[in-house]
Design a protein around this motif. Structure first.
Motif, mmCIF file in Angstrom:
data_model
loop_
_atom_site.group_PDB
_atom_site.id
_atom_site.type_symbol
_atom_site.label_atom_id
_atom_site.label_comp_id
_atom_site.label_asym_id
_atom_site.label_seq_id
_atom_site.Cartn_x
_atom_site.Cartn_y
_atom_site.Cartn_z
ATOM 1 N N LEU A 106 0.834 -1.194 0.000
ATOM 2 C CA LEU A 106 0.000 0.000 0.000
ATOM 3 C C LEU A 106 0.876 1.254 0.000
ATOM 4 N N ALA A 107 0.589 2.162 -0.928
ATOM 5 C CA ALA A 107 1.341 3.423 -0.984
ATOM 6 C C ALA A 107 0.789 4.364 0.076
ATOM 7 N N VAL A 108 1.579 4.623 1.114
ATOM 8 C CA VAL A 108 1.131 5.450 2.233
ATOM 9 C C VAL A 108 1.927 6.750 2.259
ATOM 10 N N PHE A 109 1.209 7.848 2.517
ATOM 11 C CA PHE A 109 1.828 9.165 2.587
ATOM 12 C C PHE A 109 1.693 9.705 4.008
ATOM 13 N N VAL A 110 2.812 10.152 4.569
ATOM 14 C CA VAL A 110 2.846 10.758 5.898
ATOM 15 C C VAL A 110 3.369 12.181 5.744
ATOM 16 N N ASP A 111 2.598 13.152 6.210
ATOM 17 C CA ASP A 111 2.969 14.570 6.066
ATOM 18 C C ASP A 111 3.263 14.932 4.614
ATOM 19 N N GLY A 112 2.474 14.356 3.706
ATOM 20 C CA GLY A 112 2.580 14.705 2.294
ATOM 21 C C GLY A 112 3.652 13.971 1.518
ATOM 22 N N THR A 129 2.443 4.611 15.926
ATOM 23 C CA THR A 129 1.329 4.015 15.205
ATOM 24 C C THR A 129 0.513 5.130 14.562
ATOM 25 N N TYR A 130 0.073 4.884 13.331
ATOM 26 C CA TYR A 130 -0.689 5.865 12.563
ATOM 27 C C TYR A 130 -2.032 5.266 12.135
ATOM 28 N N LEU A 131 -3.036 6.114 12.060
ATOM 29 C CA LEU A 131 -4.285 5.740 11.411
ATOM 30 C C LEU A 131 -4.179 6.147 9.953
ATOM 31 N N VAL A 132 -4.278 5.154 9.064
ATOM 32 C CA VAL A 132 -4.181 5.405 7.631
ATOM 33 C C VAL A 132 -5.569 5.286 7.012
ATOM 34 N N GLU A 133 -5.968 6.336 6.300
ATOM 35 C CA GLU A 133 -7.207 6.317 5.516
ATOM 36 C C GLU A 133 -6.824 5.965 4.088
ATOM 37 N N ALA A 134 -7.431 4.894 3.551
ATOM 38 C CA ALA A 134 -6.964 4.372 2.265
ATOM 39 C C ALA A 134 -8.114 4.135 1.292
ATOM 40 N N ASP A 135 -7.758 4.114 0.021
ATOM 41 C CA ASP A 135 -8.682 3.831 -1.075
ATOM 42 C C ASP A 135 -8.250 2.512 -1.705
ATOM 43 N N TYR A 136 -9.164 1.542 -1.751
ATOM 44 C CA TYR A 136 -8.806 0.208 -2.235
ATOM 45 C C TYR A 136 -8.524 0.203 -3.736
ATOM 46 N N ARG A 137 -9.357 0.884 -4.520
ATOM 47 C CA ARG A 137 -9.177 0.856 -5.973
ATOM 48 C C ARG A 137 -7.874 1.512 -6.403
ATOM 49 N N SER A 138 -7.535 2.646 -5.812
ATOM 50 C CA SER A 138 -6.281 3.313 -6.183
ATOM 51 C C SER A 138 -5.096 2.766 -5.395
ATOM 52 N N TYR A 139 -5.375 2.026 -4.356
ATOM 53 C CA TYR A 139 -4.380 1.420 -3.477
ATOM 54 C C TYR A 139 -3.384 2.469 -2.965
ATOM 55 N N ARG A 140 -3.961 3.463 -2.330
ATOM 56 C CA ARG A 140 -3.192 4.591 -1.819
ATOM 57 C C ARG A 140 -3.800 5.030 -0.495
ATOM 58 N N GLY A 141 -2.942 5.420 0.465
ATOM 59 C CA GLY A 141 -3.443 5.829 1.763
ATOM 60 C C GLY A 141 -2.694 7.020 2.321
#
Length: 329
Positions: free
Chosen positions: A181-187, A219-231
Motif C-alpha cells: 500500500l502506498a502510504v503518505f505521511v505529512d505529504g 502508530t498511525y491511522l491510515v485512511e486508504a482507497d482500495y481501488r487506487s491502493y493509496r493511503g
C-alpha cells in the motif's frame, strides 16, 4: 466443584432428526445466578438479527461459535445457541462471514482462513502463516480481511510482526498482505523496513478502508482507497480502528503505556478524540452497535474474557459473560 446439568429440551427446541440438548454450565460453586445456559445442536445463519461471538463457557463447547438475538443480549438474557464451527476469530456482514482458526499441531503456527456464506457453509479456504489476531468483513459483504501474528503473542510483546490481507469474495482475488500500500505521511511517500499493518475497518461500500500502520515506535491511522491502493496517515497513536456505520467516527485503542490501552473515539470531521466512560485496558478491535454503542472484550481475574458494551457517554455494562469476538450479522 463445577457441575453440568444436561436436560433434554422438548417442544420449544425441536430439530429434524432429534431433540436438542440444553446445557447449563455453572461457574465455581454452581450458583444459579452465575450459570451460563447453552443450547447446542441448532443451525445458525446470518439473518441480520443475531449477535455472534466465540463461546468461552466451560465445557466441550468452549471455542465454538455461539449466538444470541440482538435484543436479548445481556448477562441474564437469552440462552446462547452454540453451533459446531470452531473459530479463534469471527466476523460477518451482509451474507458473508469469516472464521480464523489456528491449525492444530502446526509448527510454526498456521491459520485456516474460512470464508462462509449466509448459511455459514464454507465458500473458500486458505492456509496462511501466523496466529489469528483480527478479522473483519466489509459492510457490503464483498471483502474479507484478517490480521495474523507472524511472531510474538500480543501487541505488548517486542519484536512482533503482523500480516493483514484481503480476499475478494466475488472474484476470488487474494491479497496476502497490504504491505505494498502506498502510504503518505505529512505529504511524503513513506518507506521503512519495519512497517507493520493490522486491524482494517471498511467504509460502507468496501472501497474506503482504515488501517493501523506501525513504524519506528509510532502508530498511525491510515485512511486508504482500495481501488487506487493509496493511503494517507491522518492521526497518530491509533490502533485497531473501527468505523461507525454512519462513517463519522473511528473507535480505537489509544496506547497509554506498555501493555495498556484506553478506548477512544476519533471524530473524522474535527479530528478530535474523546474517551467513552471505560477506564479499563482494552486490547482488541472494538465493534459498533449502531452509532453510539461499542462492544469489546475485557479479561477477567479468572483469565477468561467477557463482552462488555459502553455508550459514548453512558457507563459500561456486562453484555455476555465468558465470550469474545463479537460480531453482528
Amino acid at each position: 466443584m463445577k457441575r453440568r446439568l444436561l436436560v433434554v429440551a422438548i417442544g420449544v427446541f425441536a430439530l429434524v432428526g432429534g431433540a436438542i440438548t440444553y446445557v447449563v454450565q455453572a461457574r465455581d460453586g454452581g450458583a444459579a445466578e452465575n450459570a451460563v445456559p447453552v443450547v447446542t445442536g441448532q443451525p445458525m445463519g446470518l439473518d441480520g438479527r443475531t449477535l455472534f461471538f466465540r463461546n468461552l463457557a466451560d465445557g466441550p463447547d468452549s471455542g465454538k461459535l455461539a449466538a444470541v438475538p440482538i435484543g436479548s443480549a445481556g448477562p441474564e438474557g437469552s440462552v446462547r445457541r452454540v453451533g459446531e464451527l470452531r473459530c479463534d476469530r469471527f466476523a460477518a456482514a451482509r451474507g458473508t462471514a469469516v472464521c480464523l482458526r489456528l491449525k492444530a499441531g502446526s509448527l510454526p503456527p498456521l491459520t485456516e482462513l474460512i470464508v462462509l456464506d449466509a448459511n455459514l457453509r464454507e465458500r473458500h479456504r486458505e492456509t496462511l502463516p501466523g496466529t489469528p489476531s483480527r478479522a473483519r468483513v466489509s459492510p457490503d459483504g464483498r471483502i474479507v480481511n484478517w490480521t495474523l501474528f507472524v511472531s510474538g503473542d500480543s501487541y505488548a510483546a517486542t519484536g512482533f510482526s503482523t500480516r493483514t490481507g484481503l480476499y475478494e469474495v466475488d472474484t476470488g482475488k487474494l491479497l496476502k498482505s497490504v504491505e505494498e500500500l502506498a502510504v503518505f505521511v505529512d505529504g511524503k511517500r513513506y518507506f521503512a523496513a519495519d512497517v507493520n499493518y493490522w486491524g482494517i475497518t471498511f467504509g460502507a461500500d468496501g472501497n474506503k478502508f482504515y488501517v493501523t500502520m506501525a513504524s519506528k515506535g509510532k502508530t498511525y491511522l491510515v485512511e486508504a482507497d482500495y481501488r487506487s491502493y493509496r493511503g494517507t496517515a491522518i492521526a497518530e497513536n491509533v490502533e485497531c480502528p473501527s468505523l461507525s456505520p454512519d462513517g463519522r467516527r473511528i473507535a480505537y485503542k489509544e496506547k497509554v503505556s506498555n501493555g495498556v490501552w484506553r478506548l477512544a473515539v476519533l471524530d473524522l470531521a474535527t479530528r478530535r478524540s474523546t474517551h467513552p466512560p471505560e477506564t479499563r485496558s482494552i486490547d482488541d478491535q472494538p465493534v459498533w452497535q449502531g452509532n453510539a454503542t461499542l462492544l469489546y472484550p475485557i479479561r477477567t481475574a479468572g483469565n477468561t474474557l467477557d463482552i462488555w458494551s459502553v455508550g459514548l457517554t453512558t457507563a459500561p455494562k456486562l453484555l455476555i459473560p465468558k465470550a469474545t469476538s463479537p460480531s453482528f450479522s
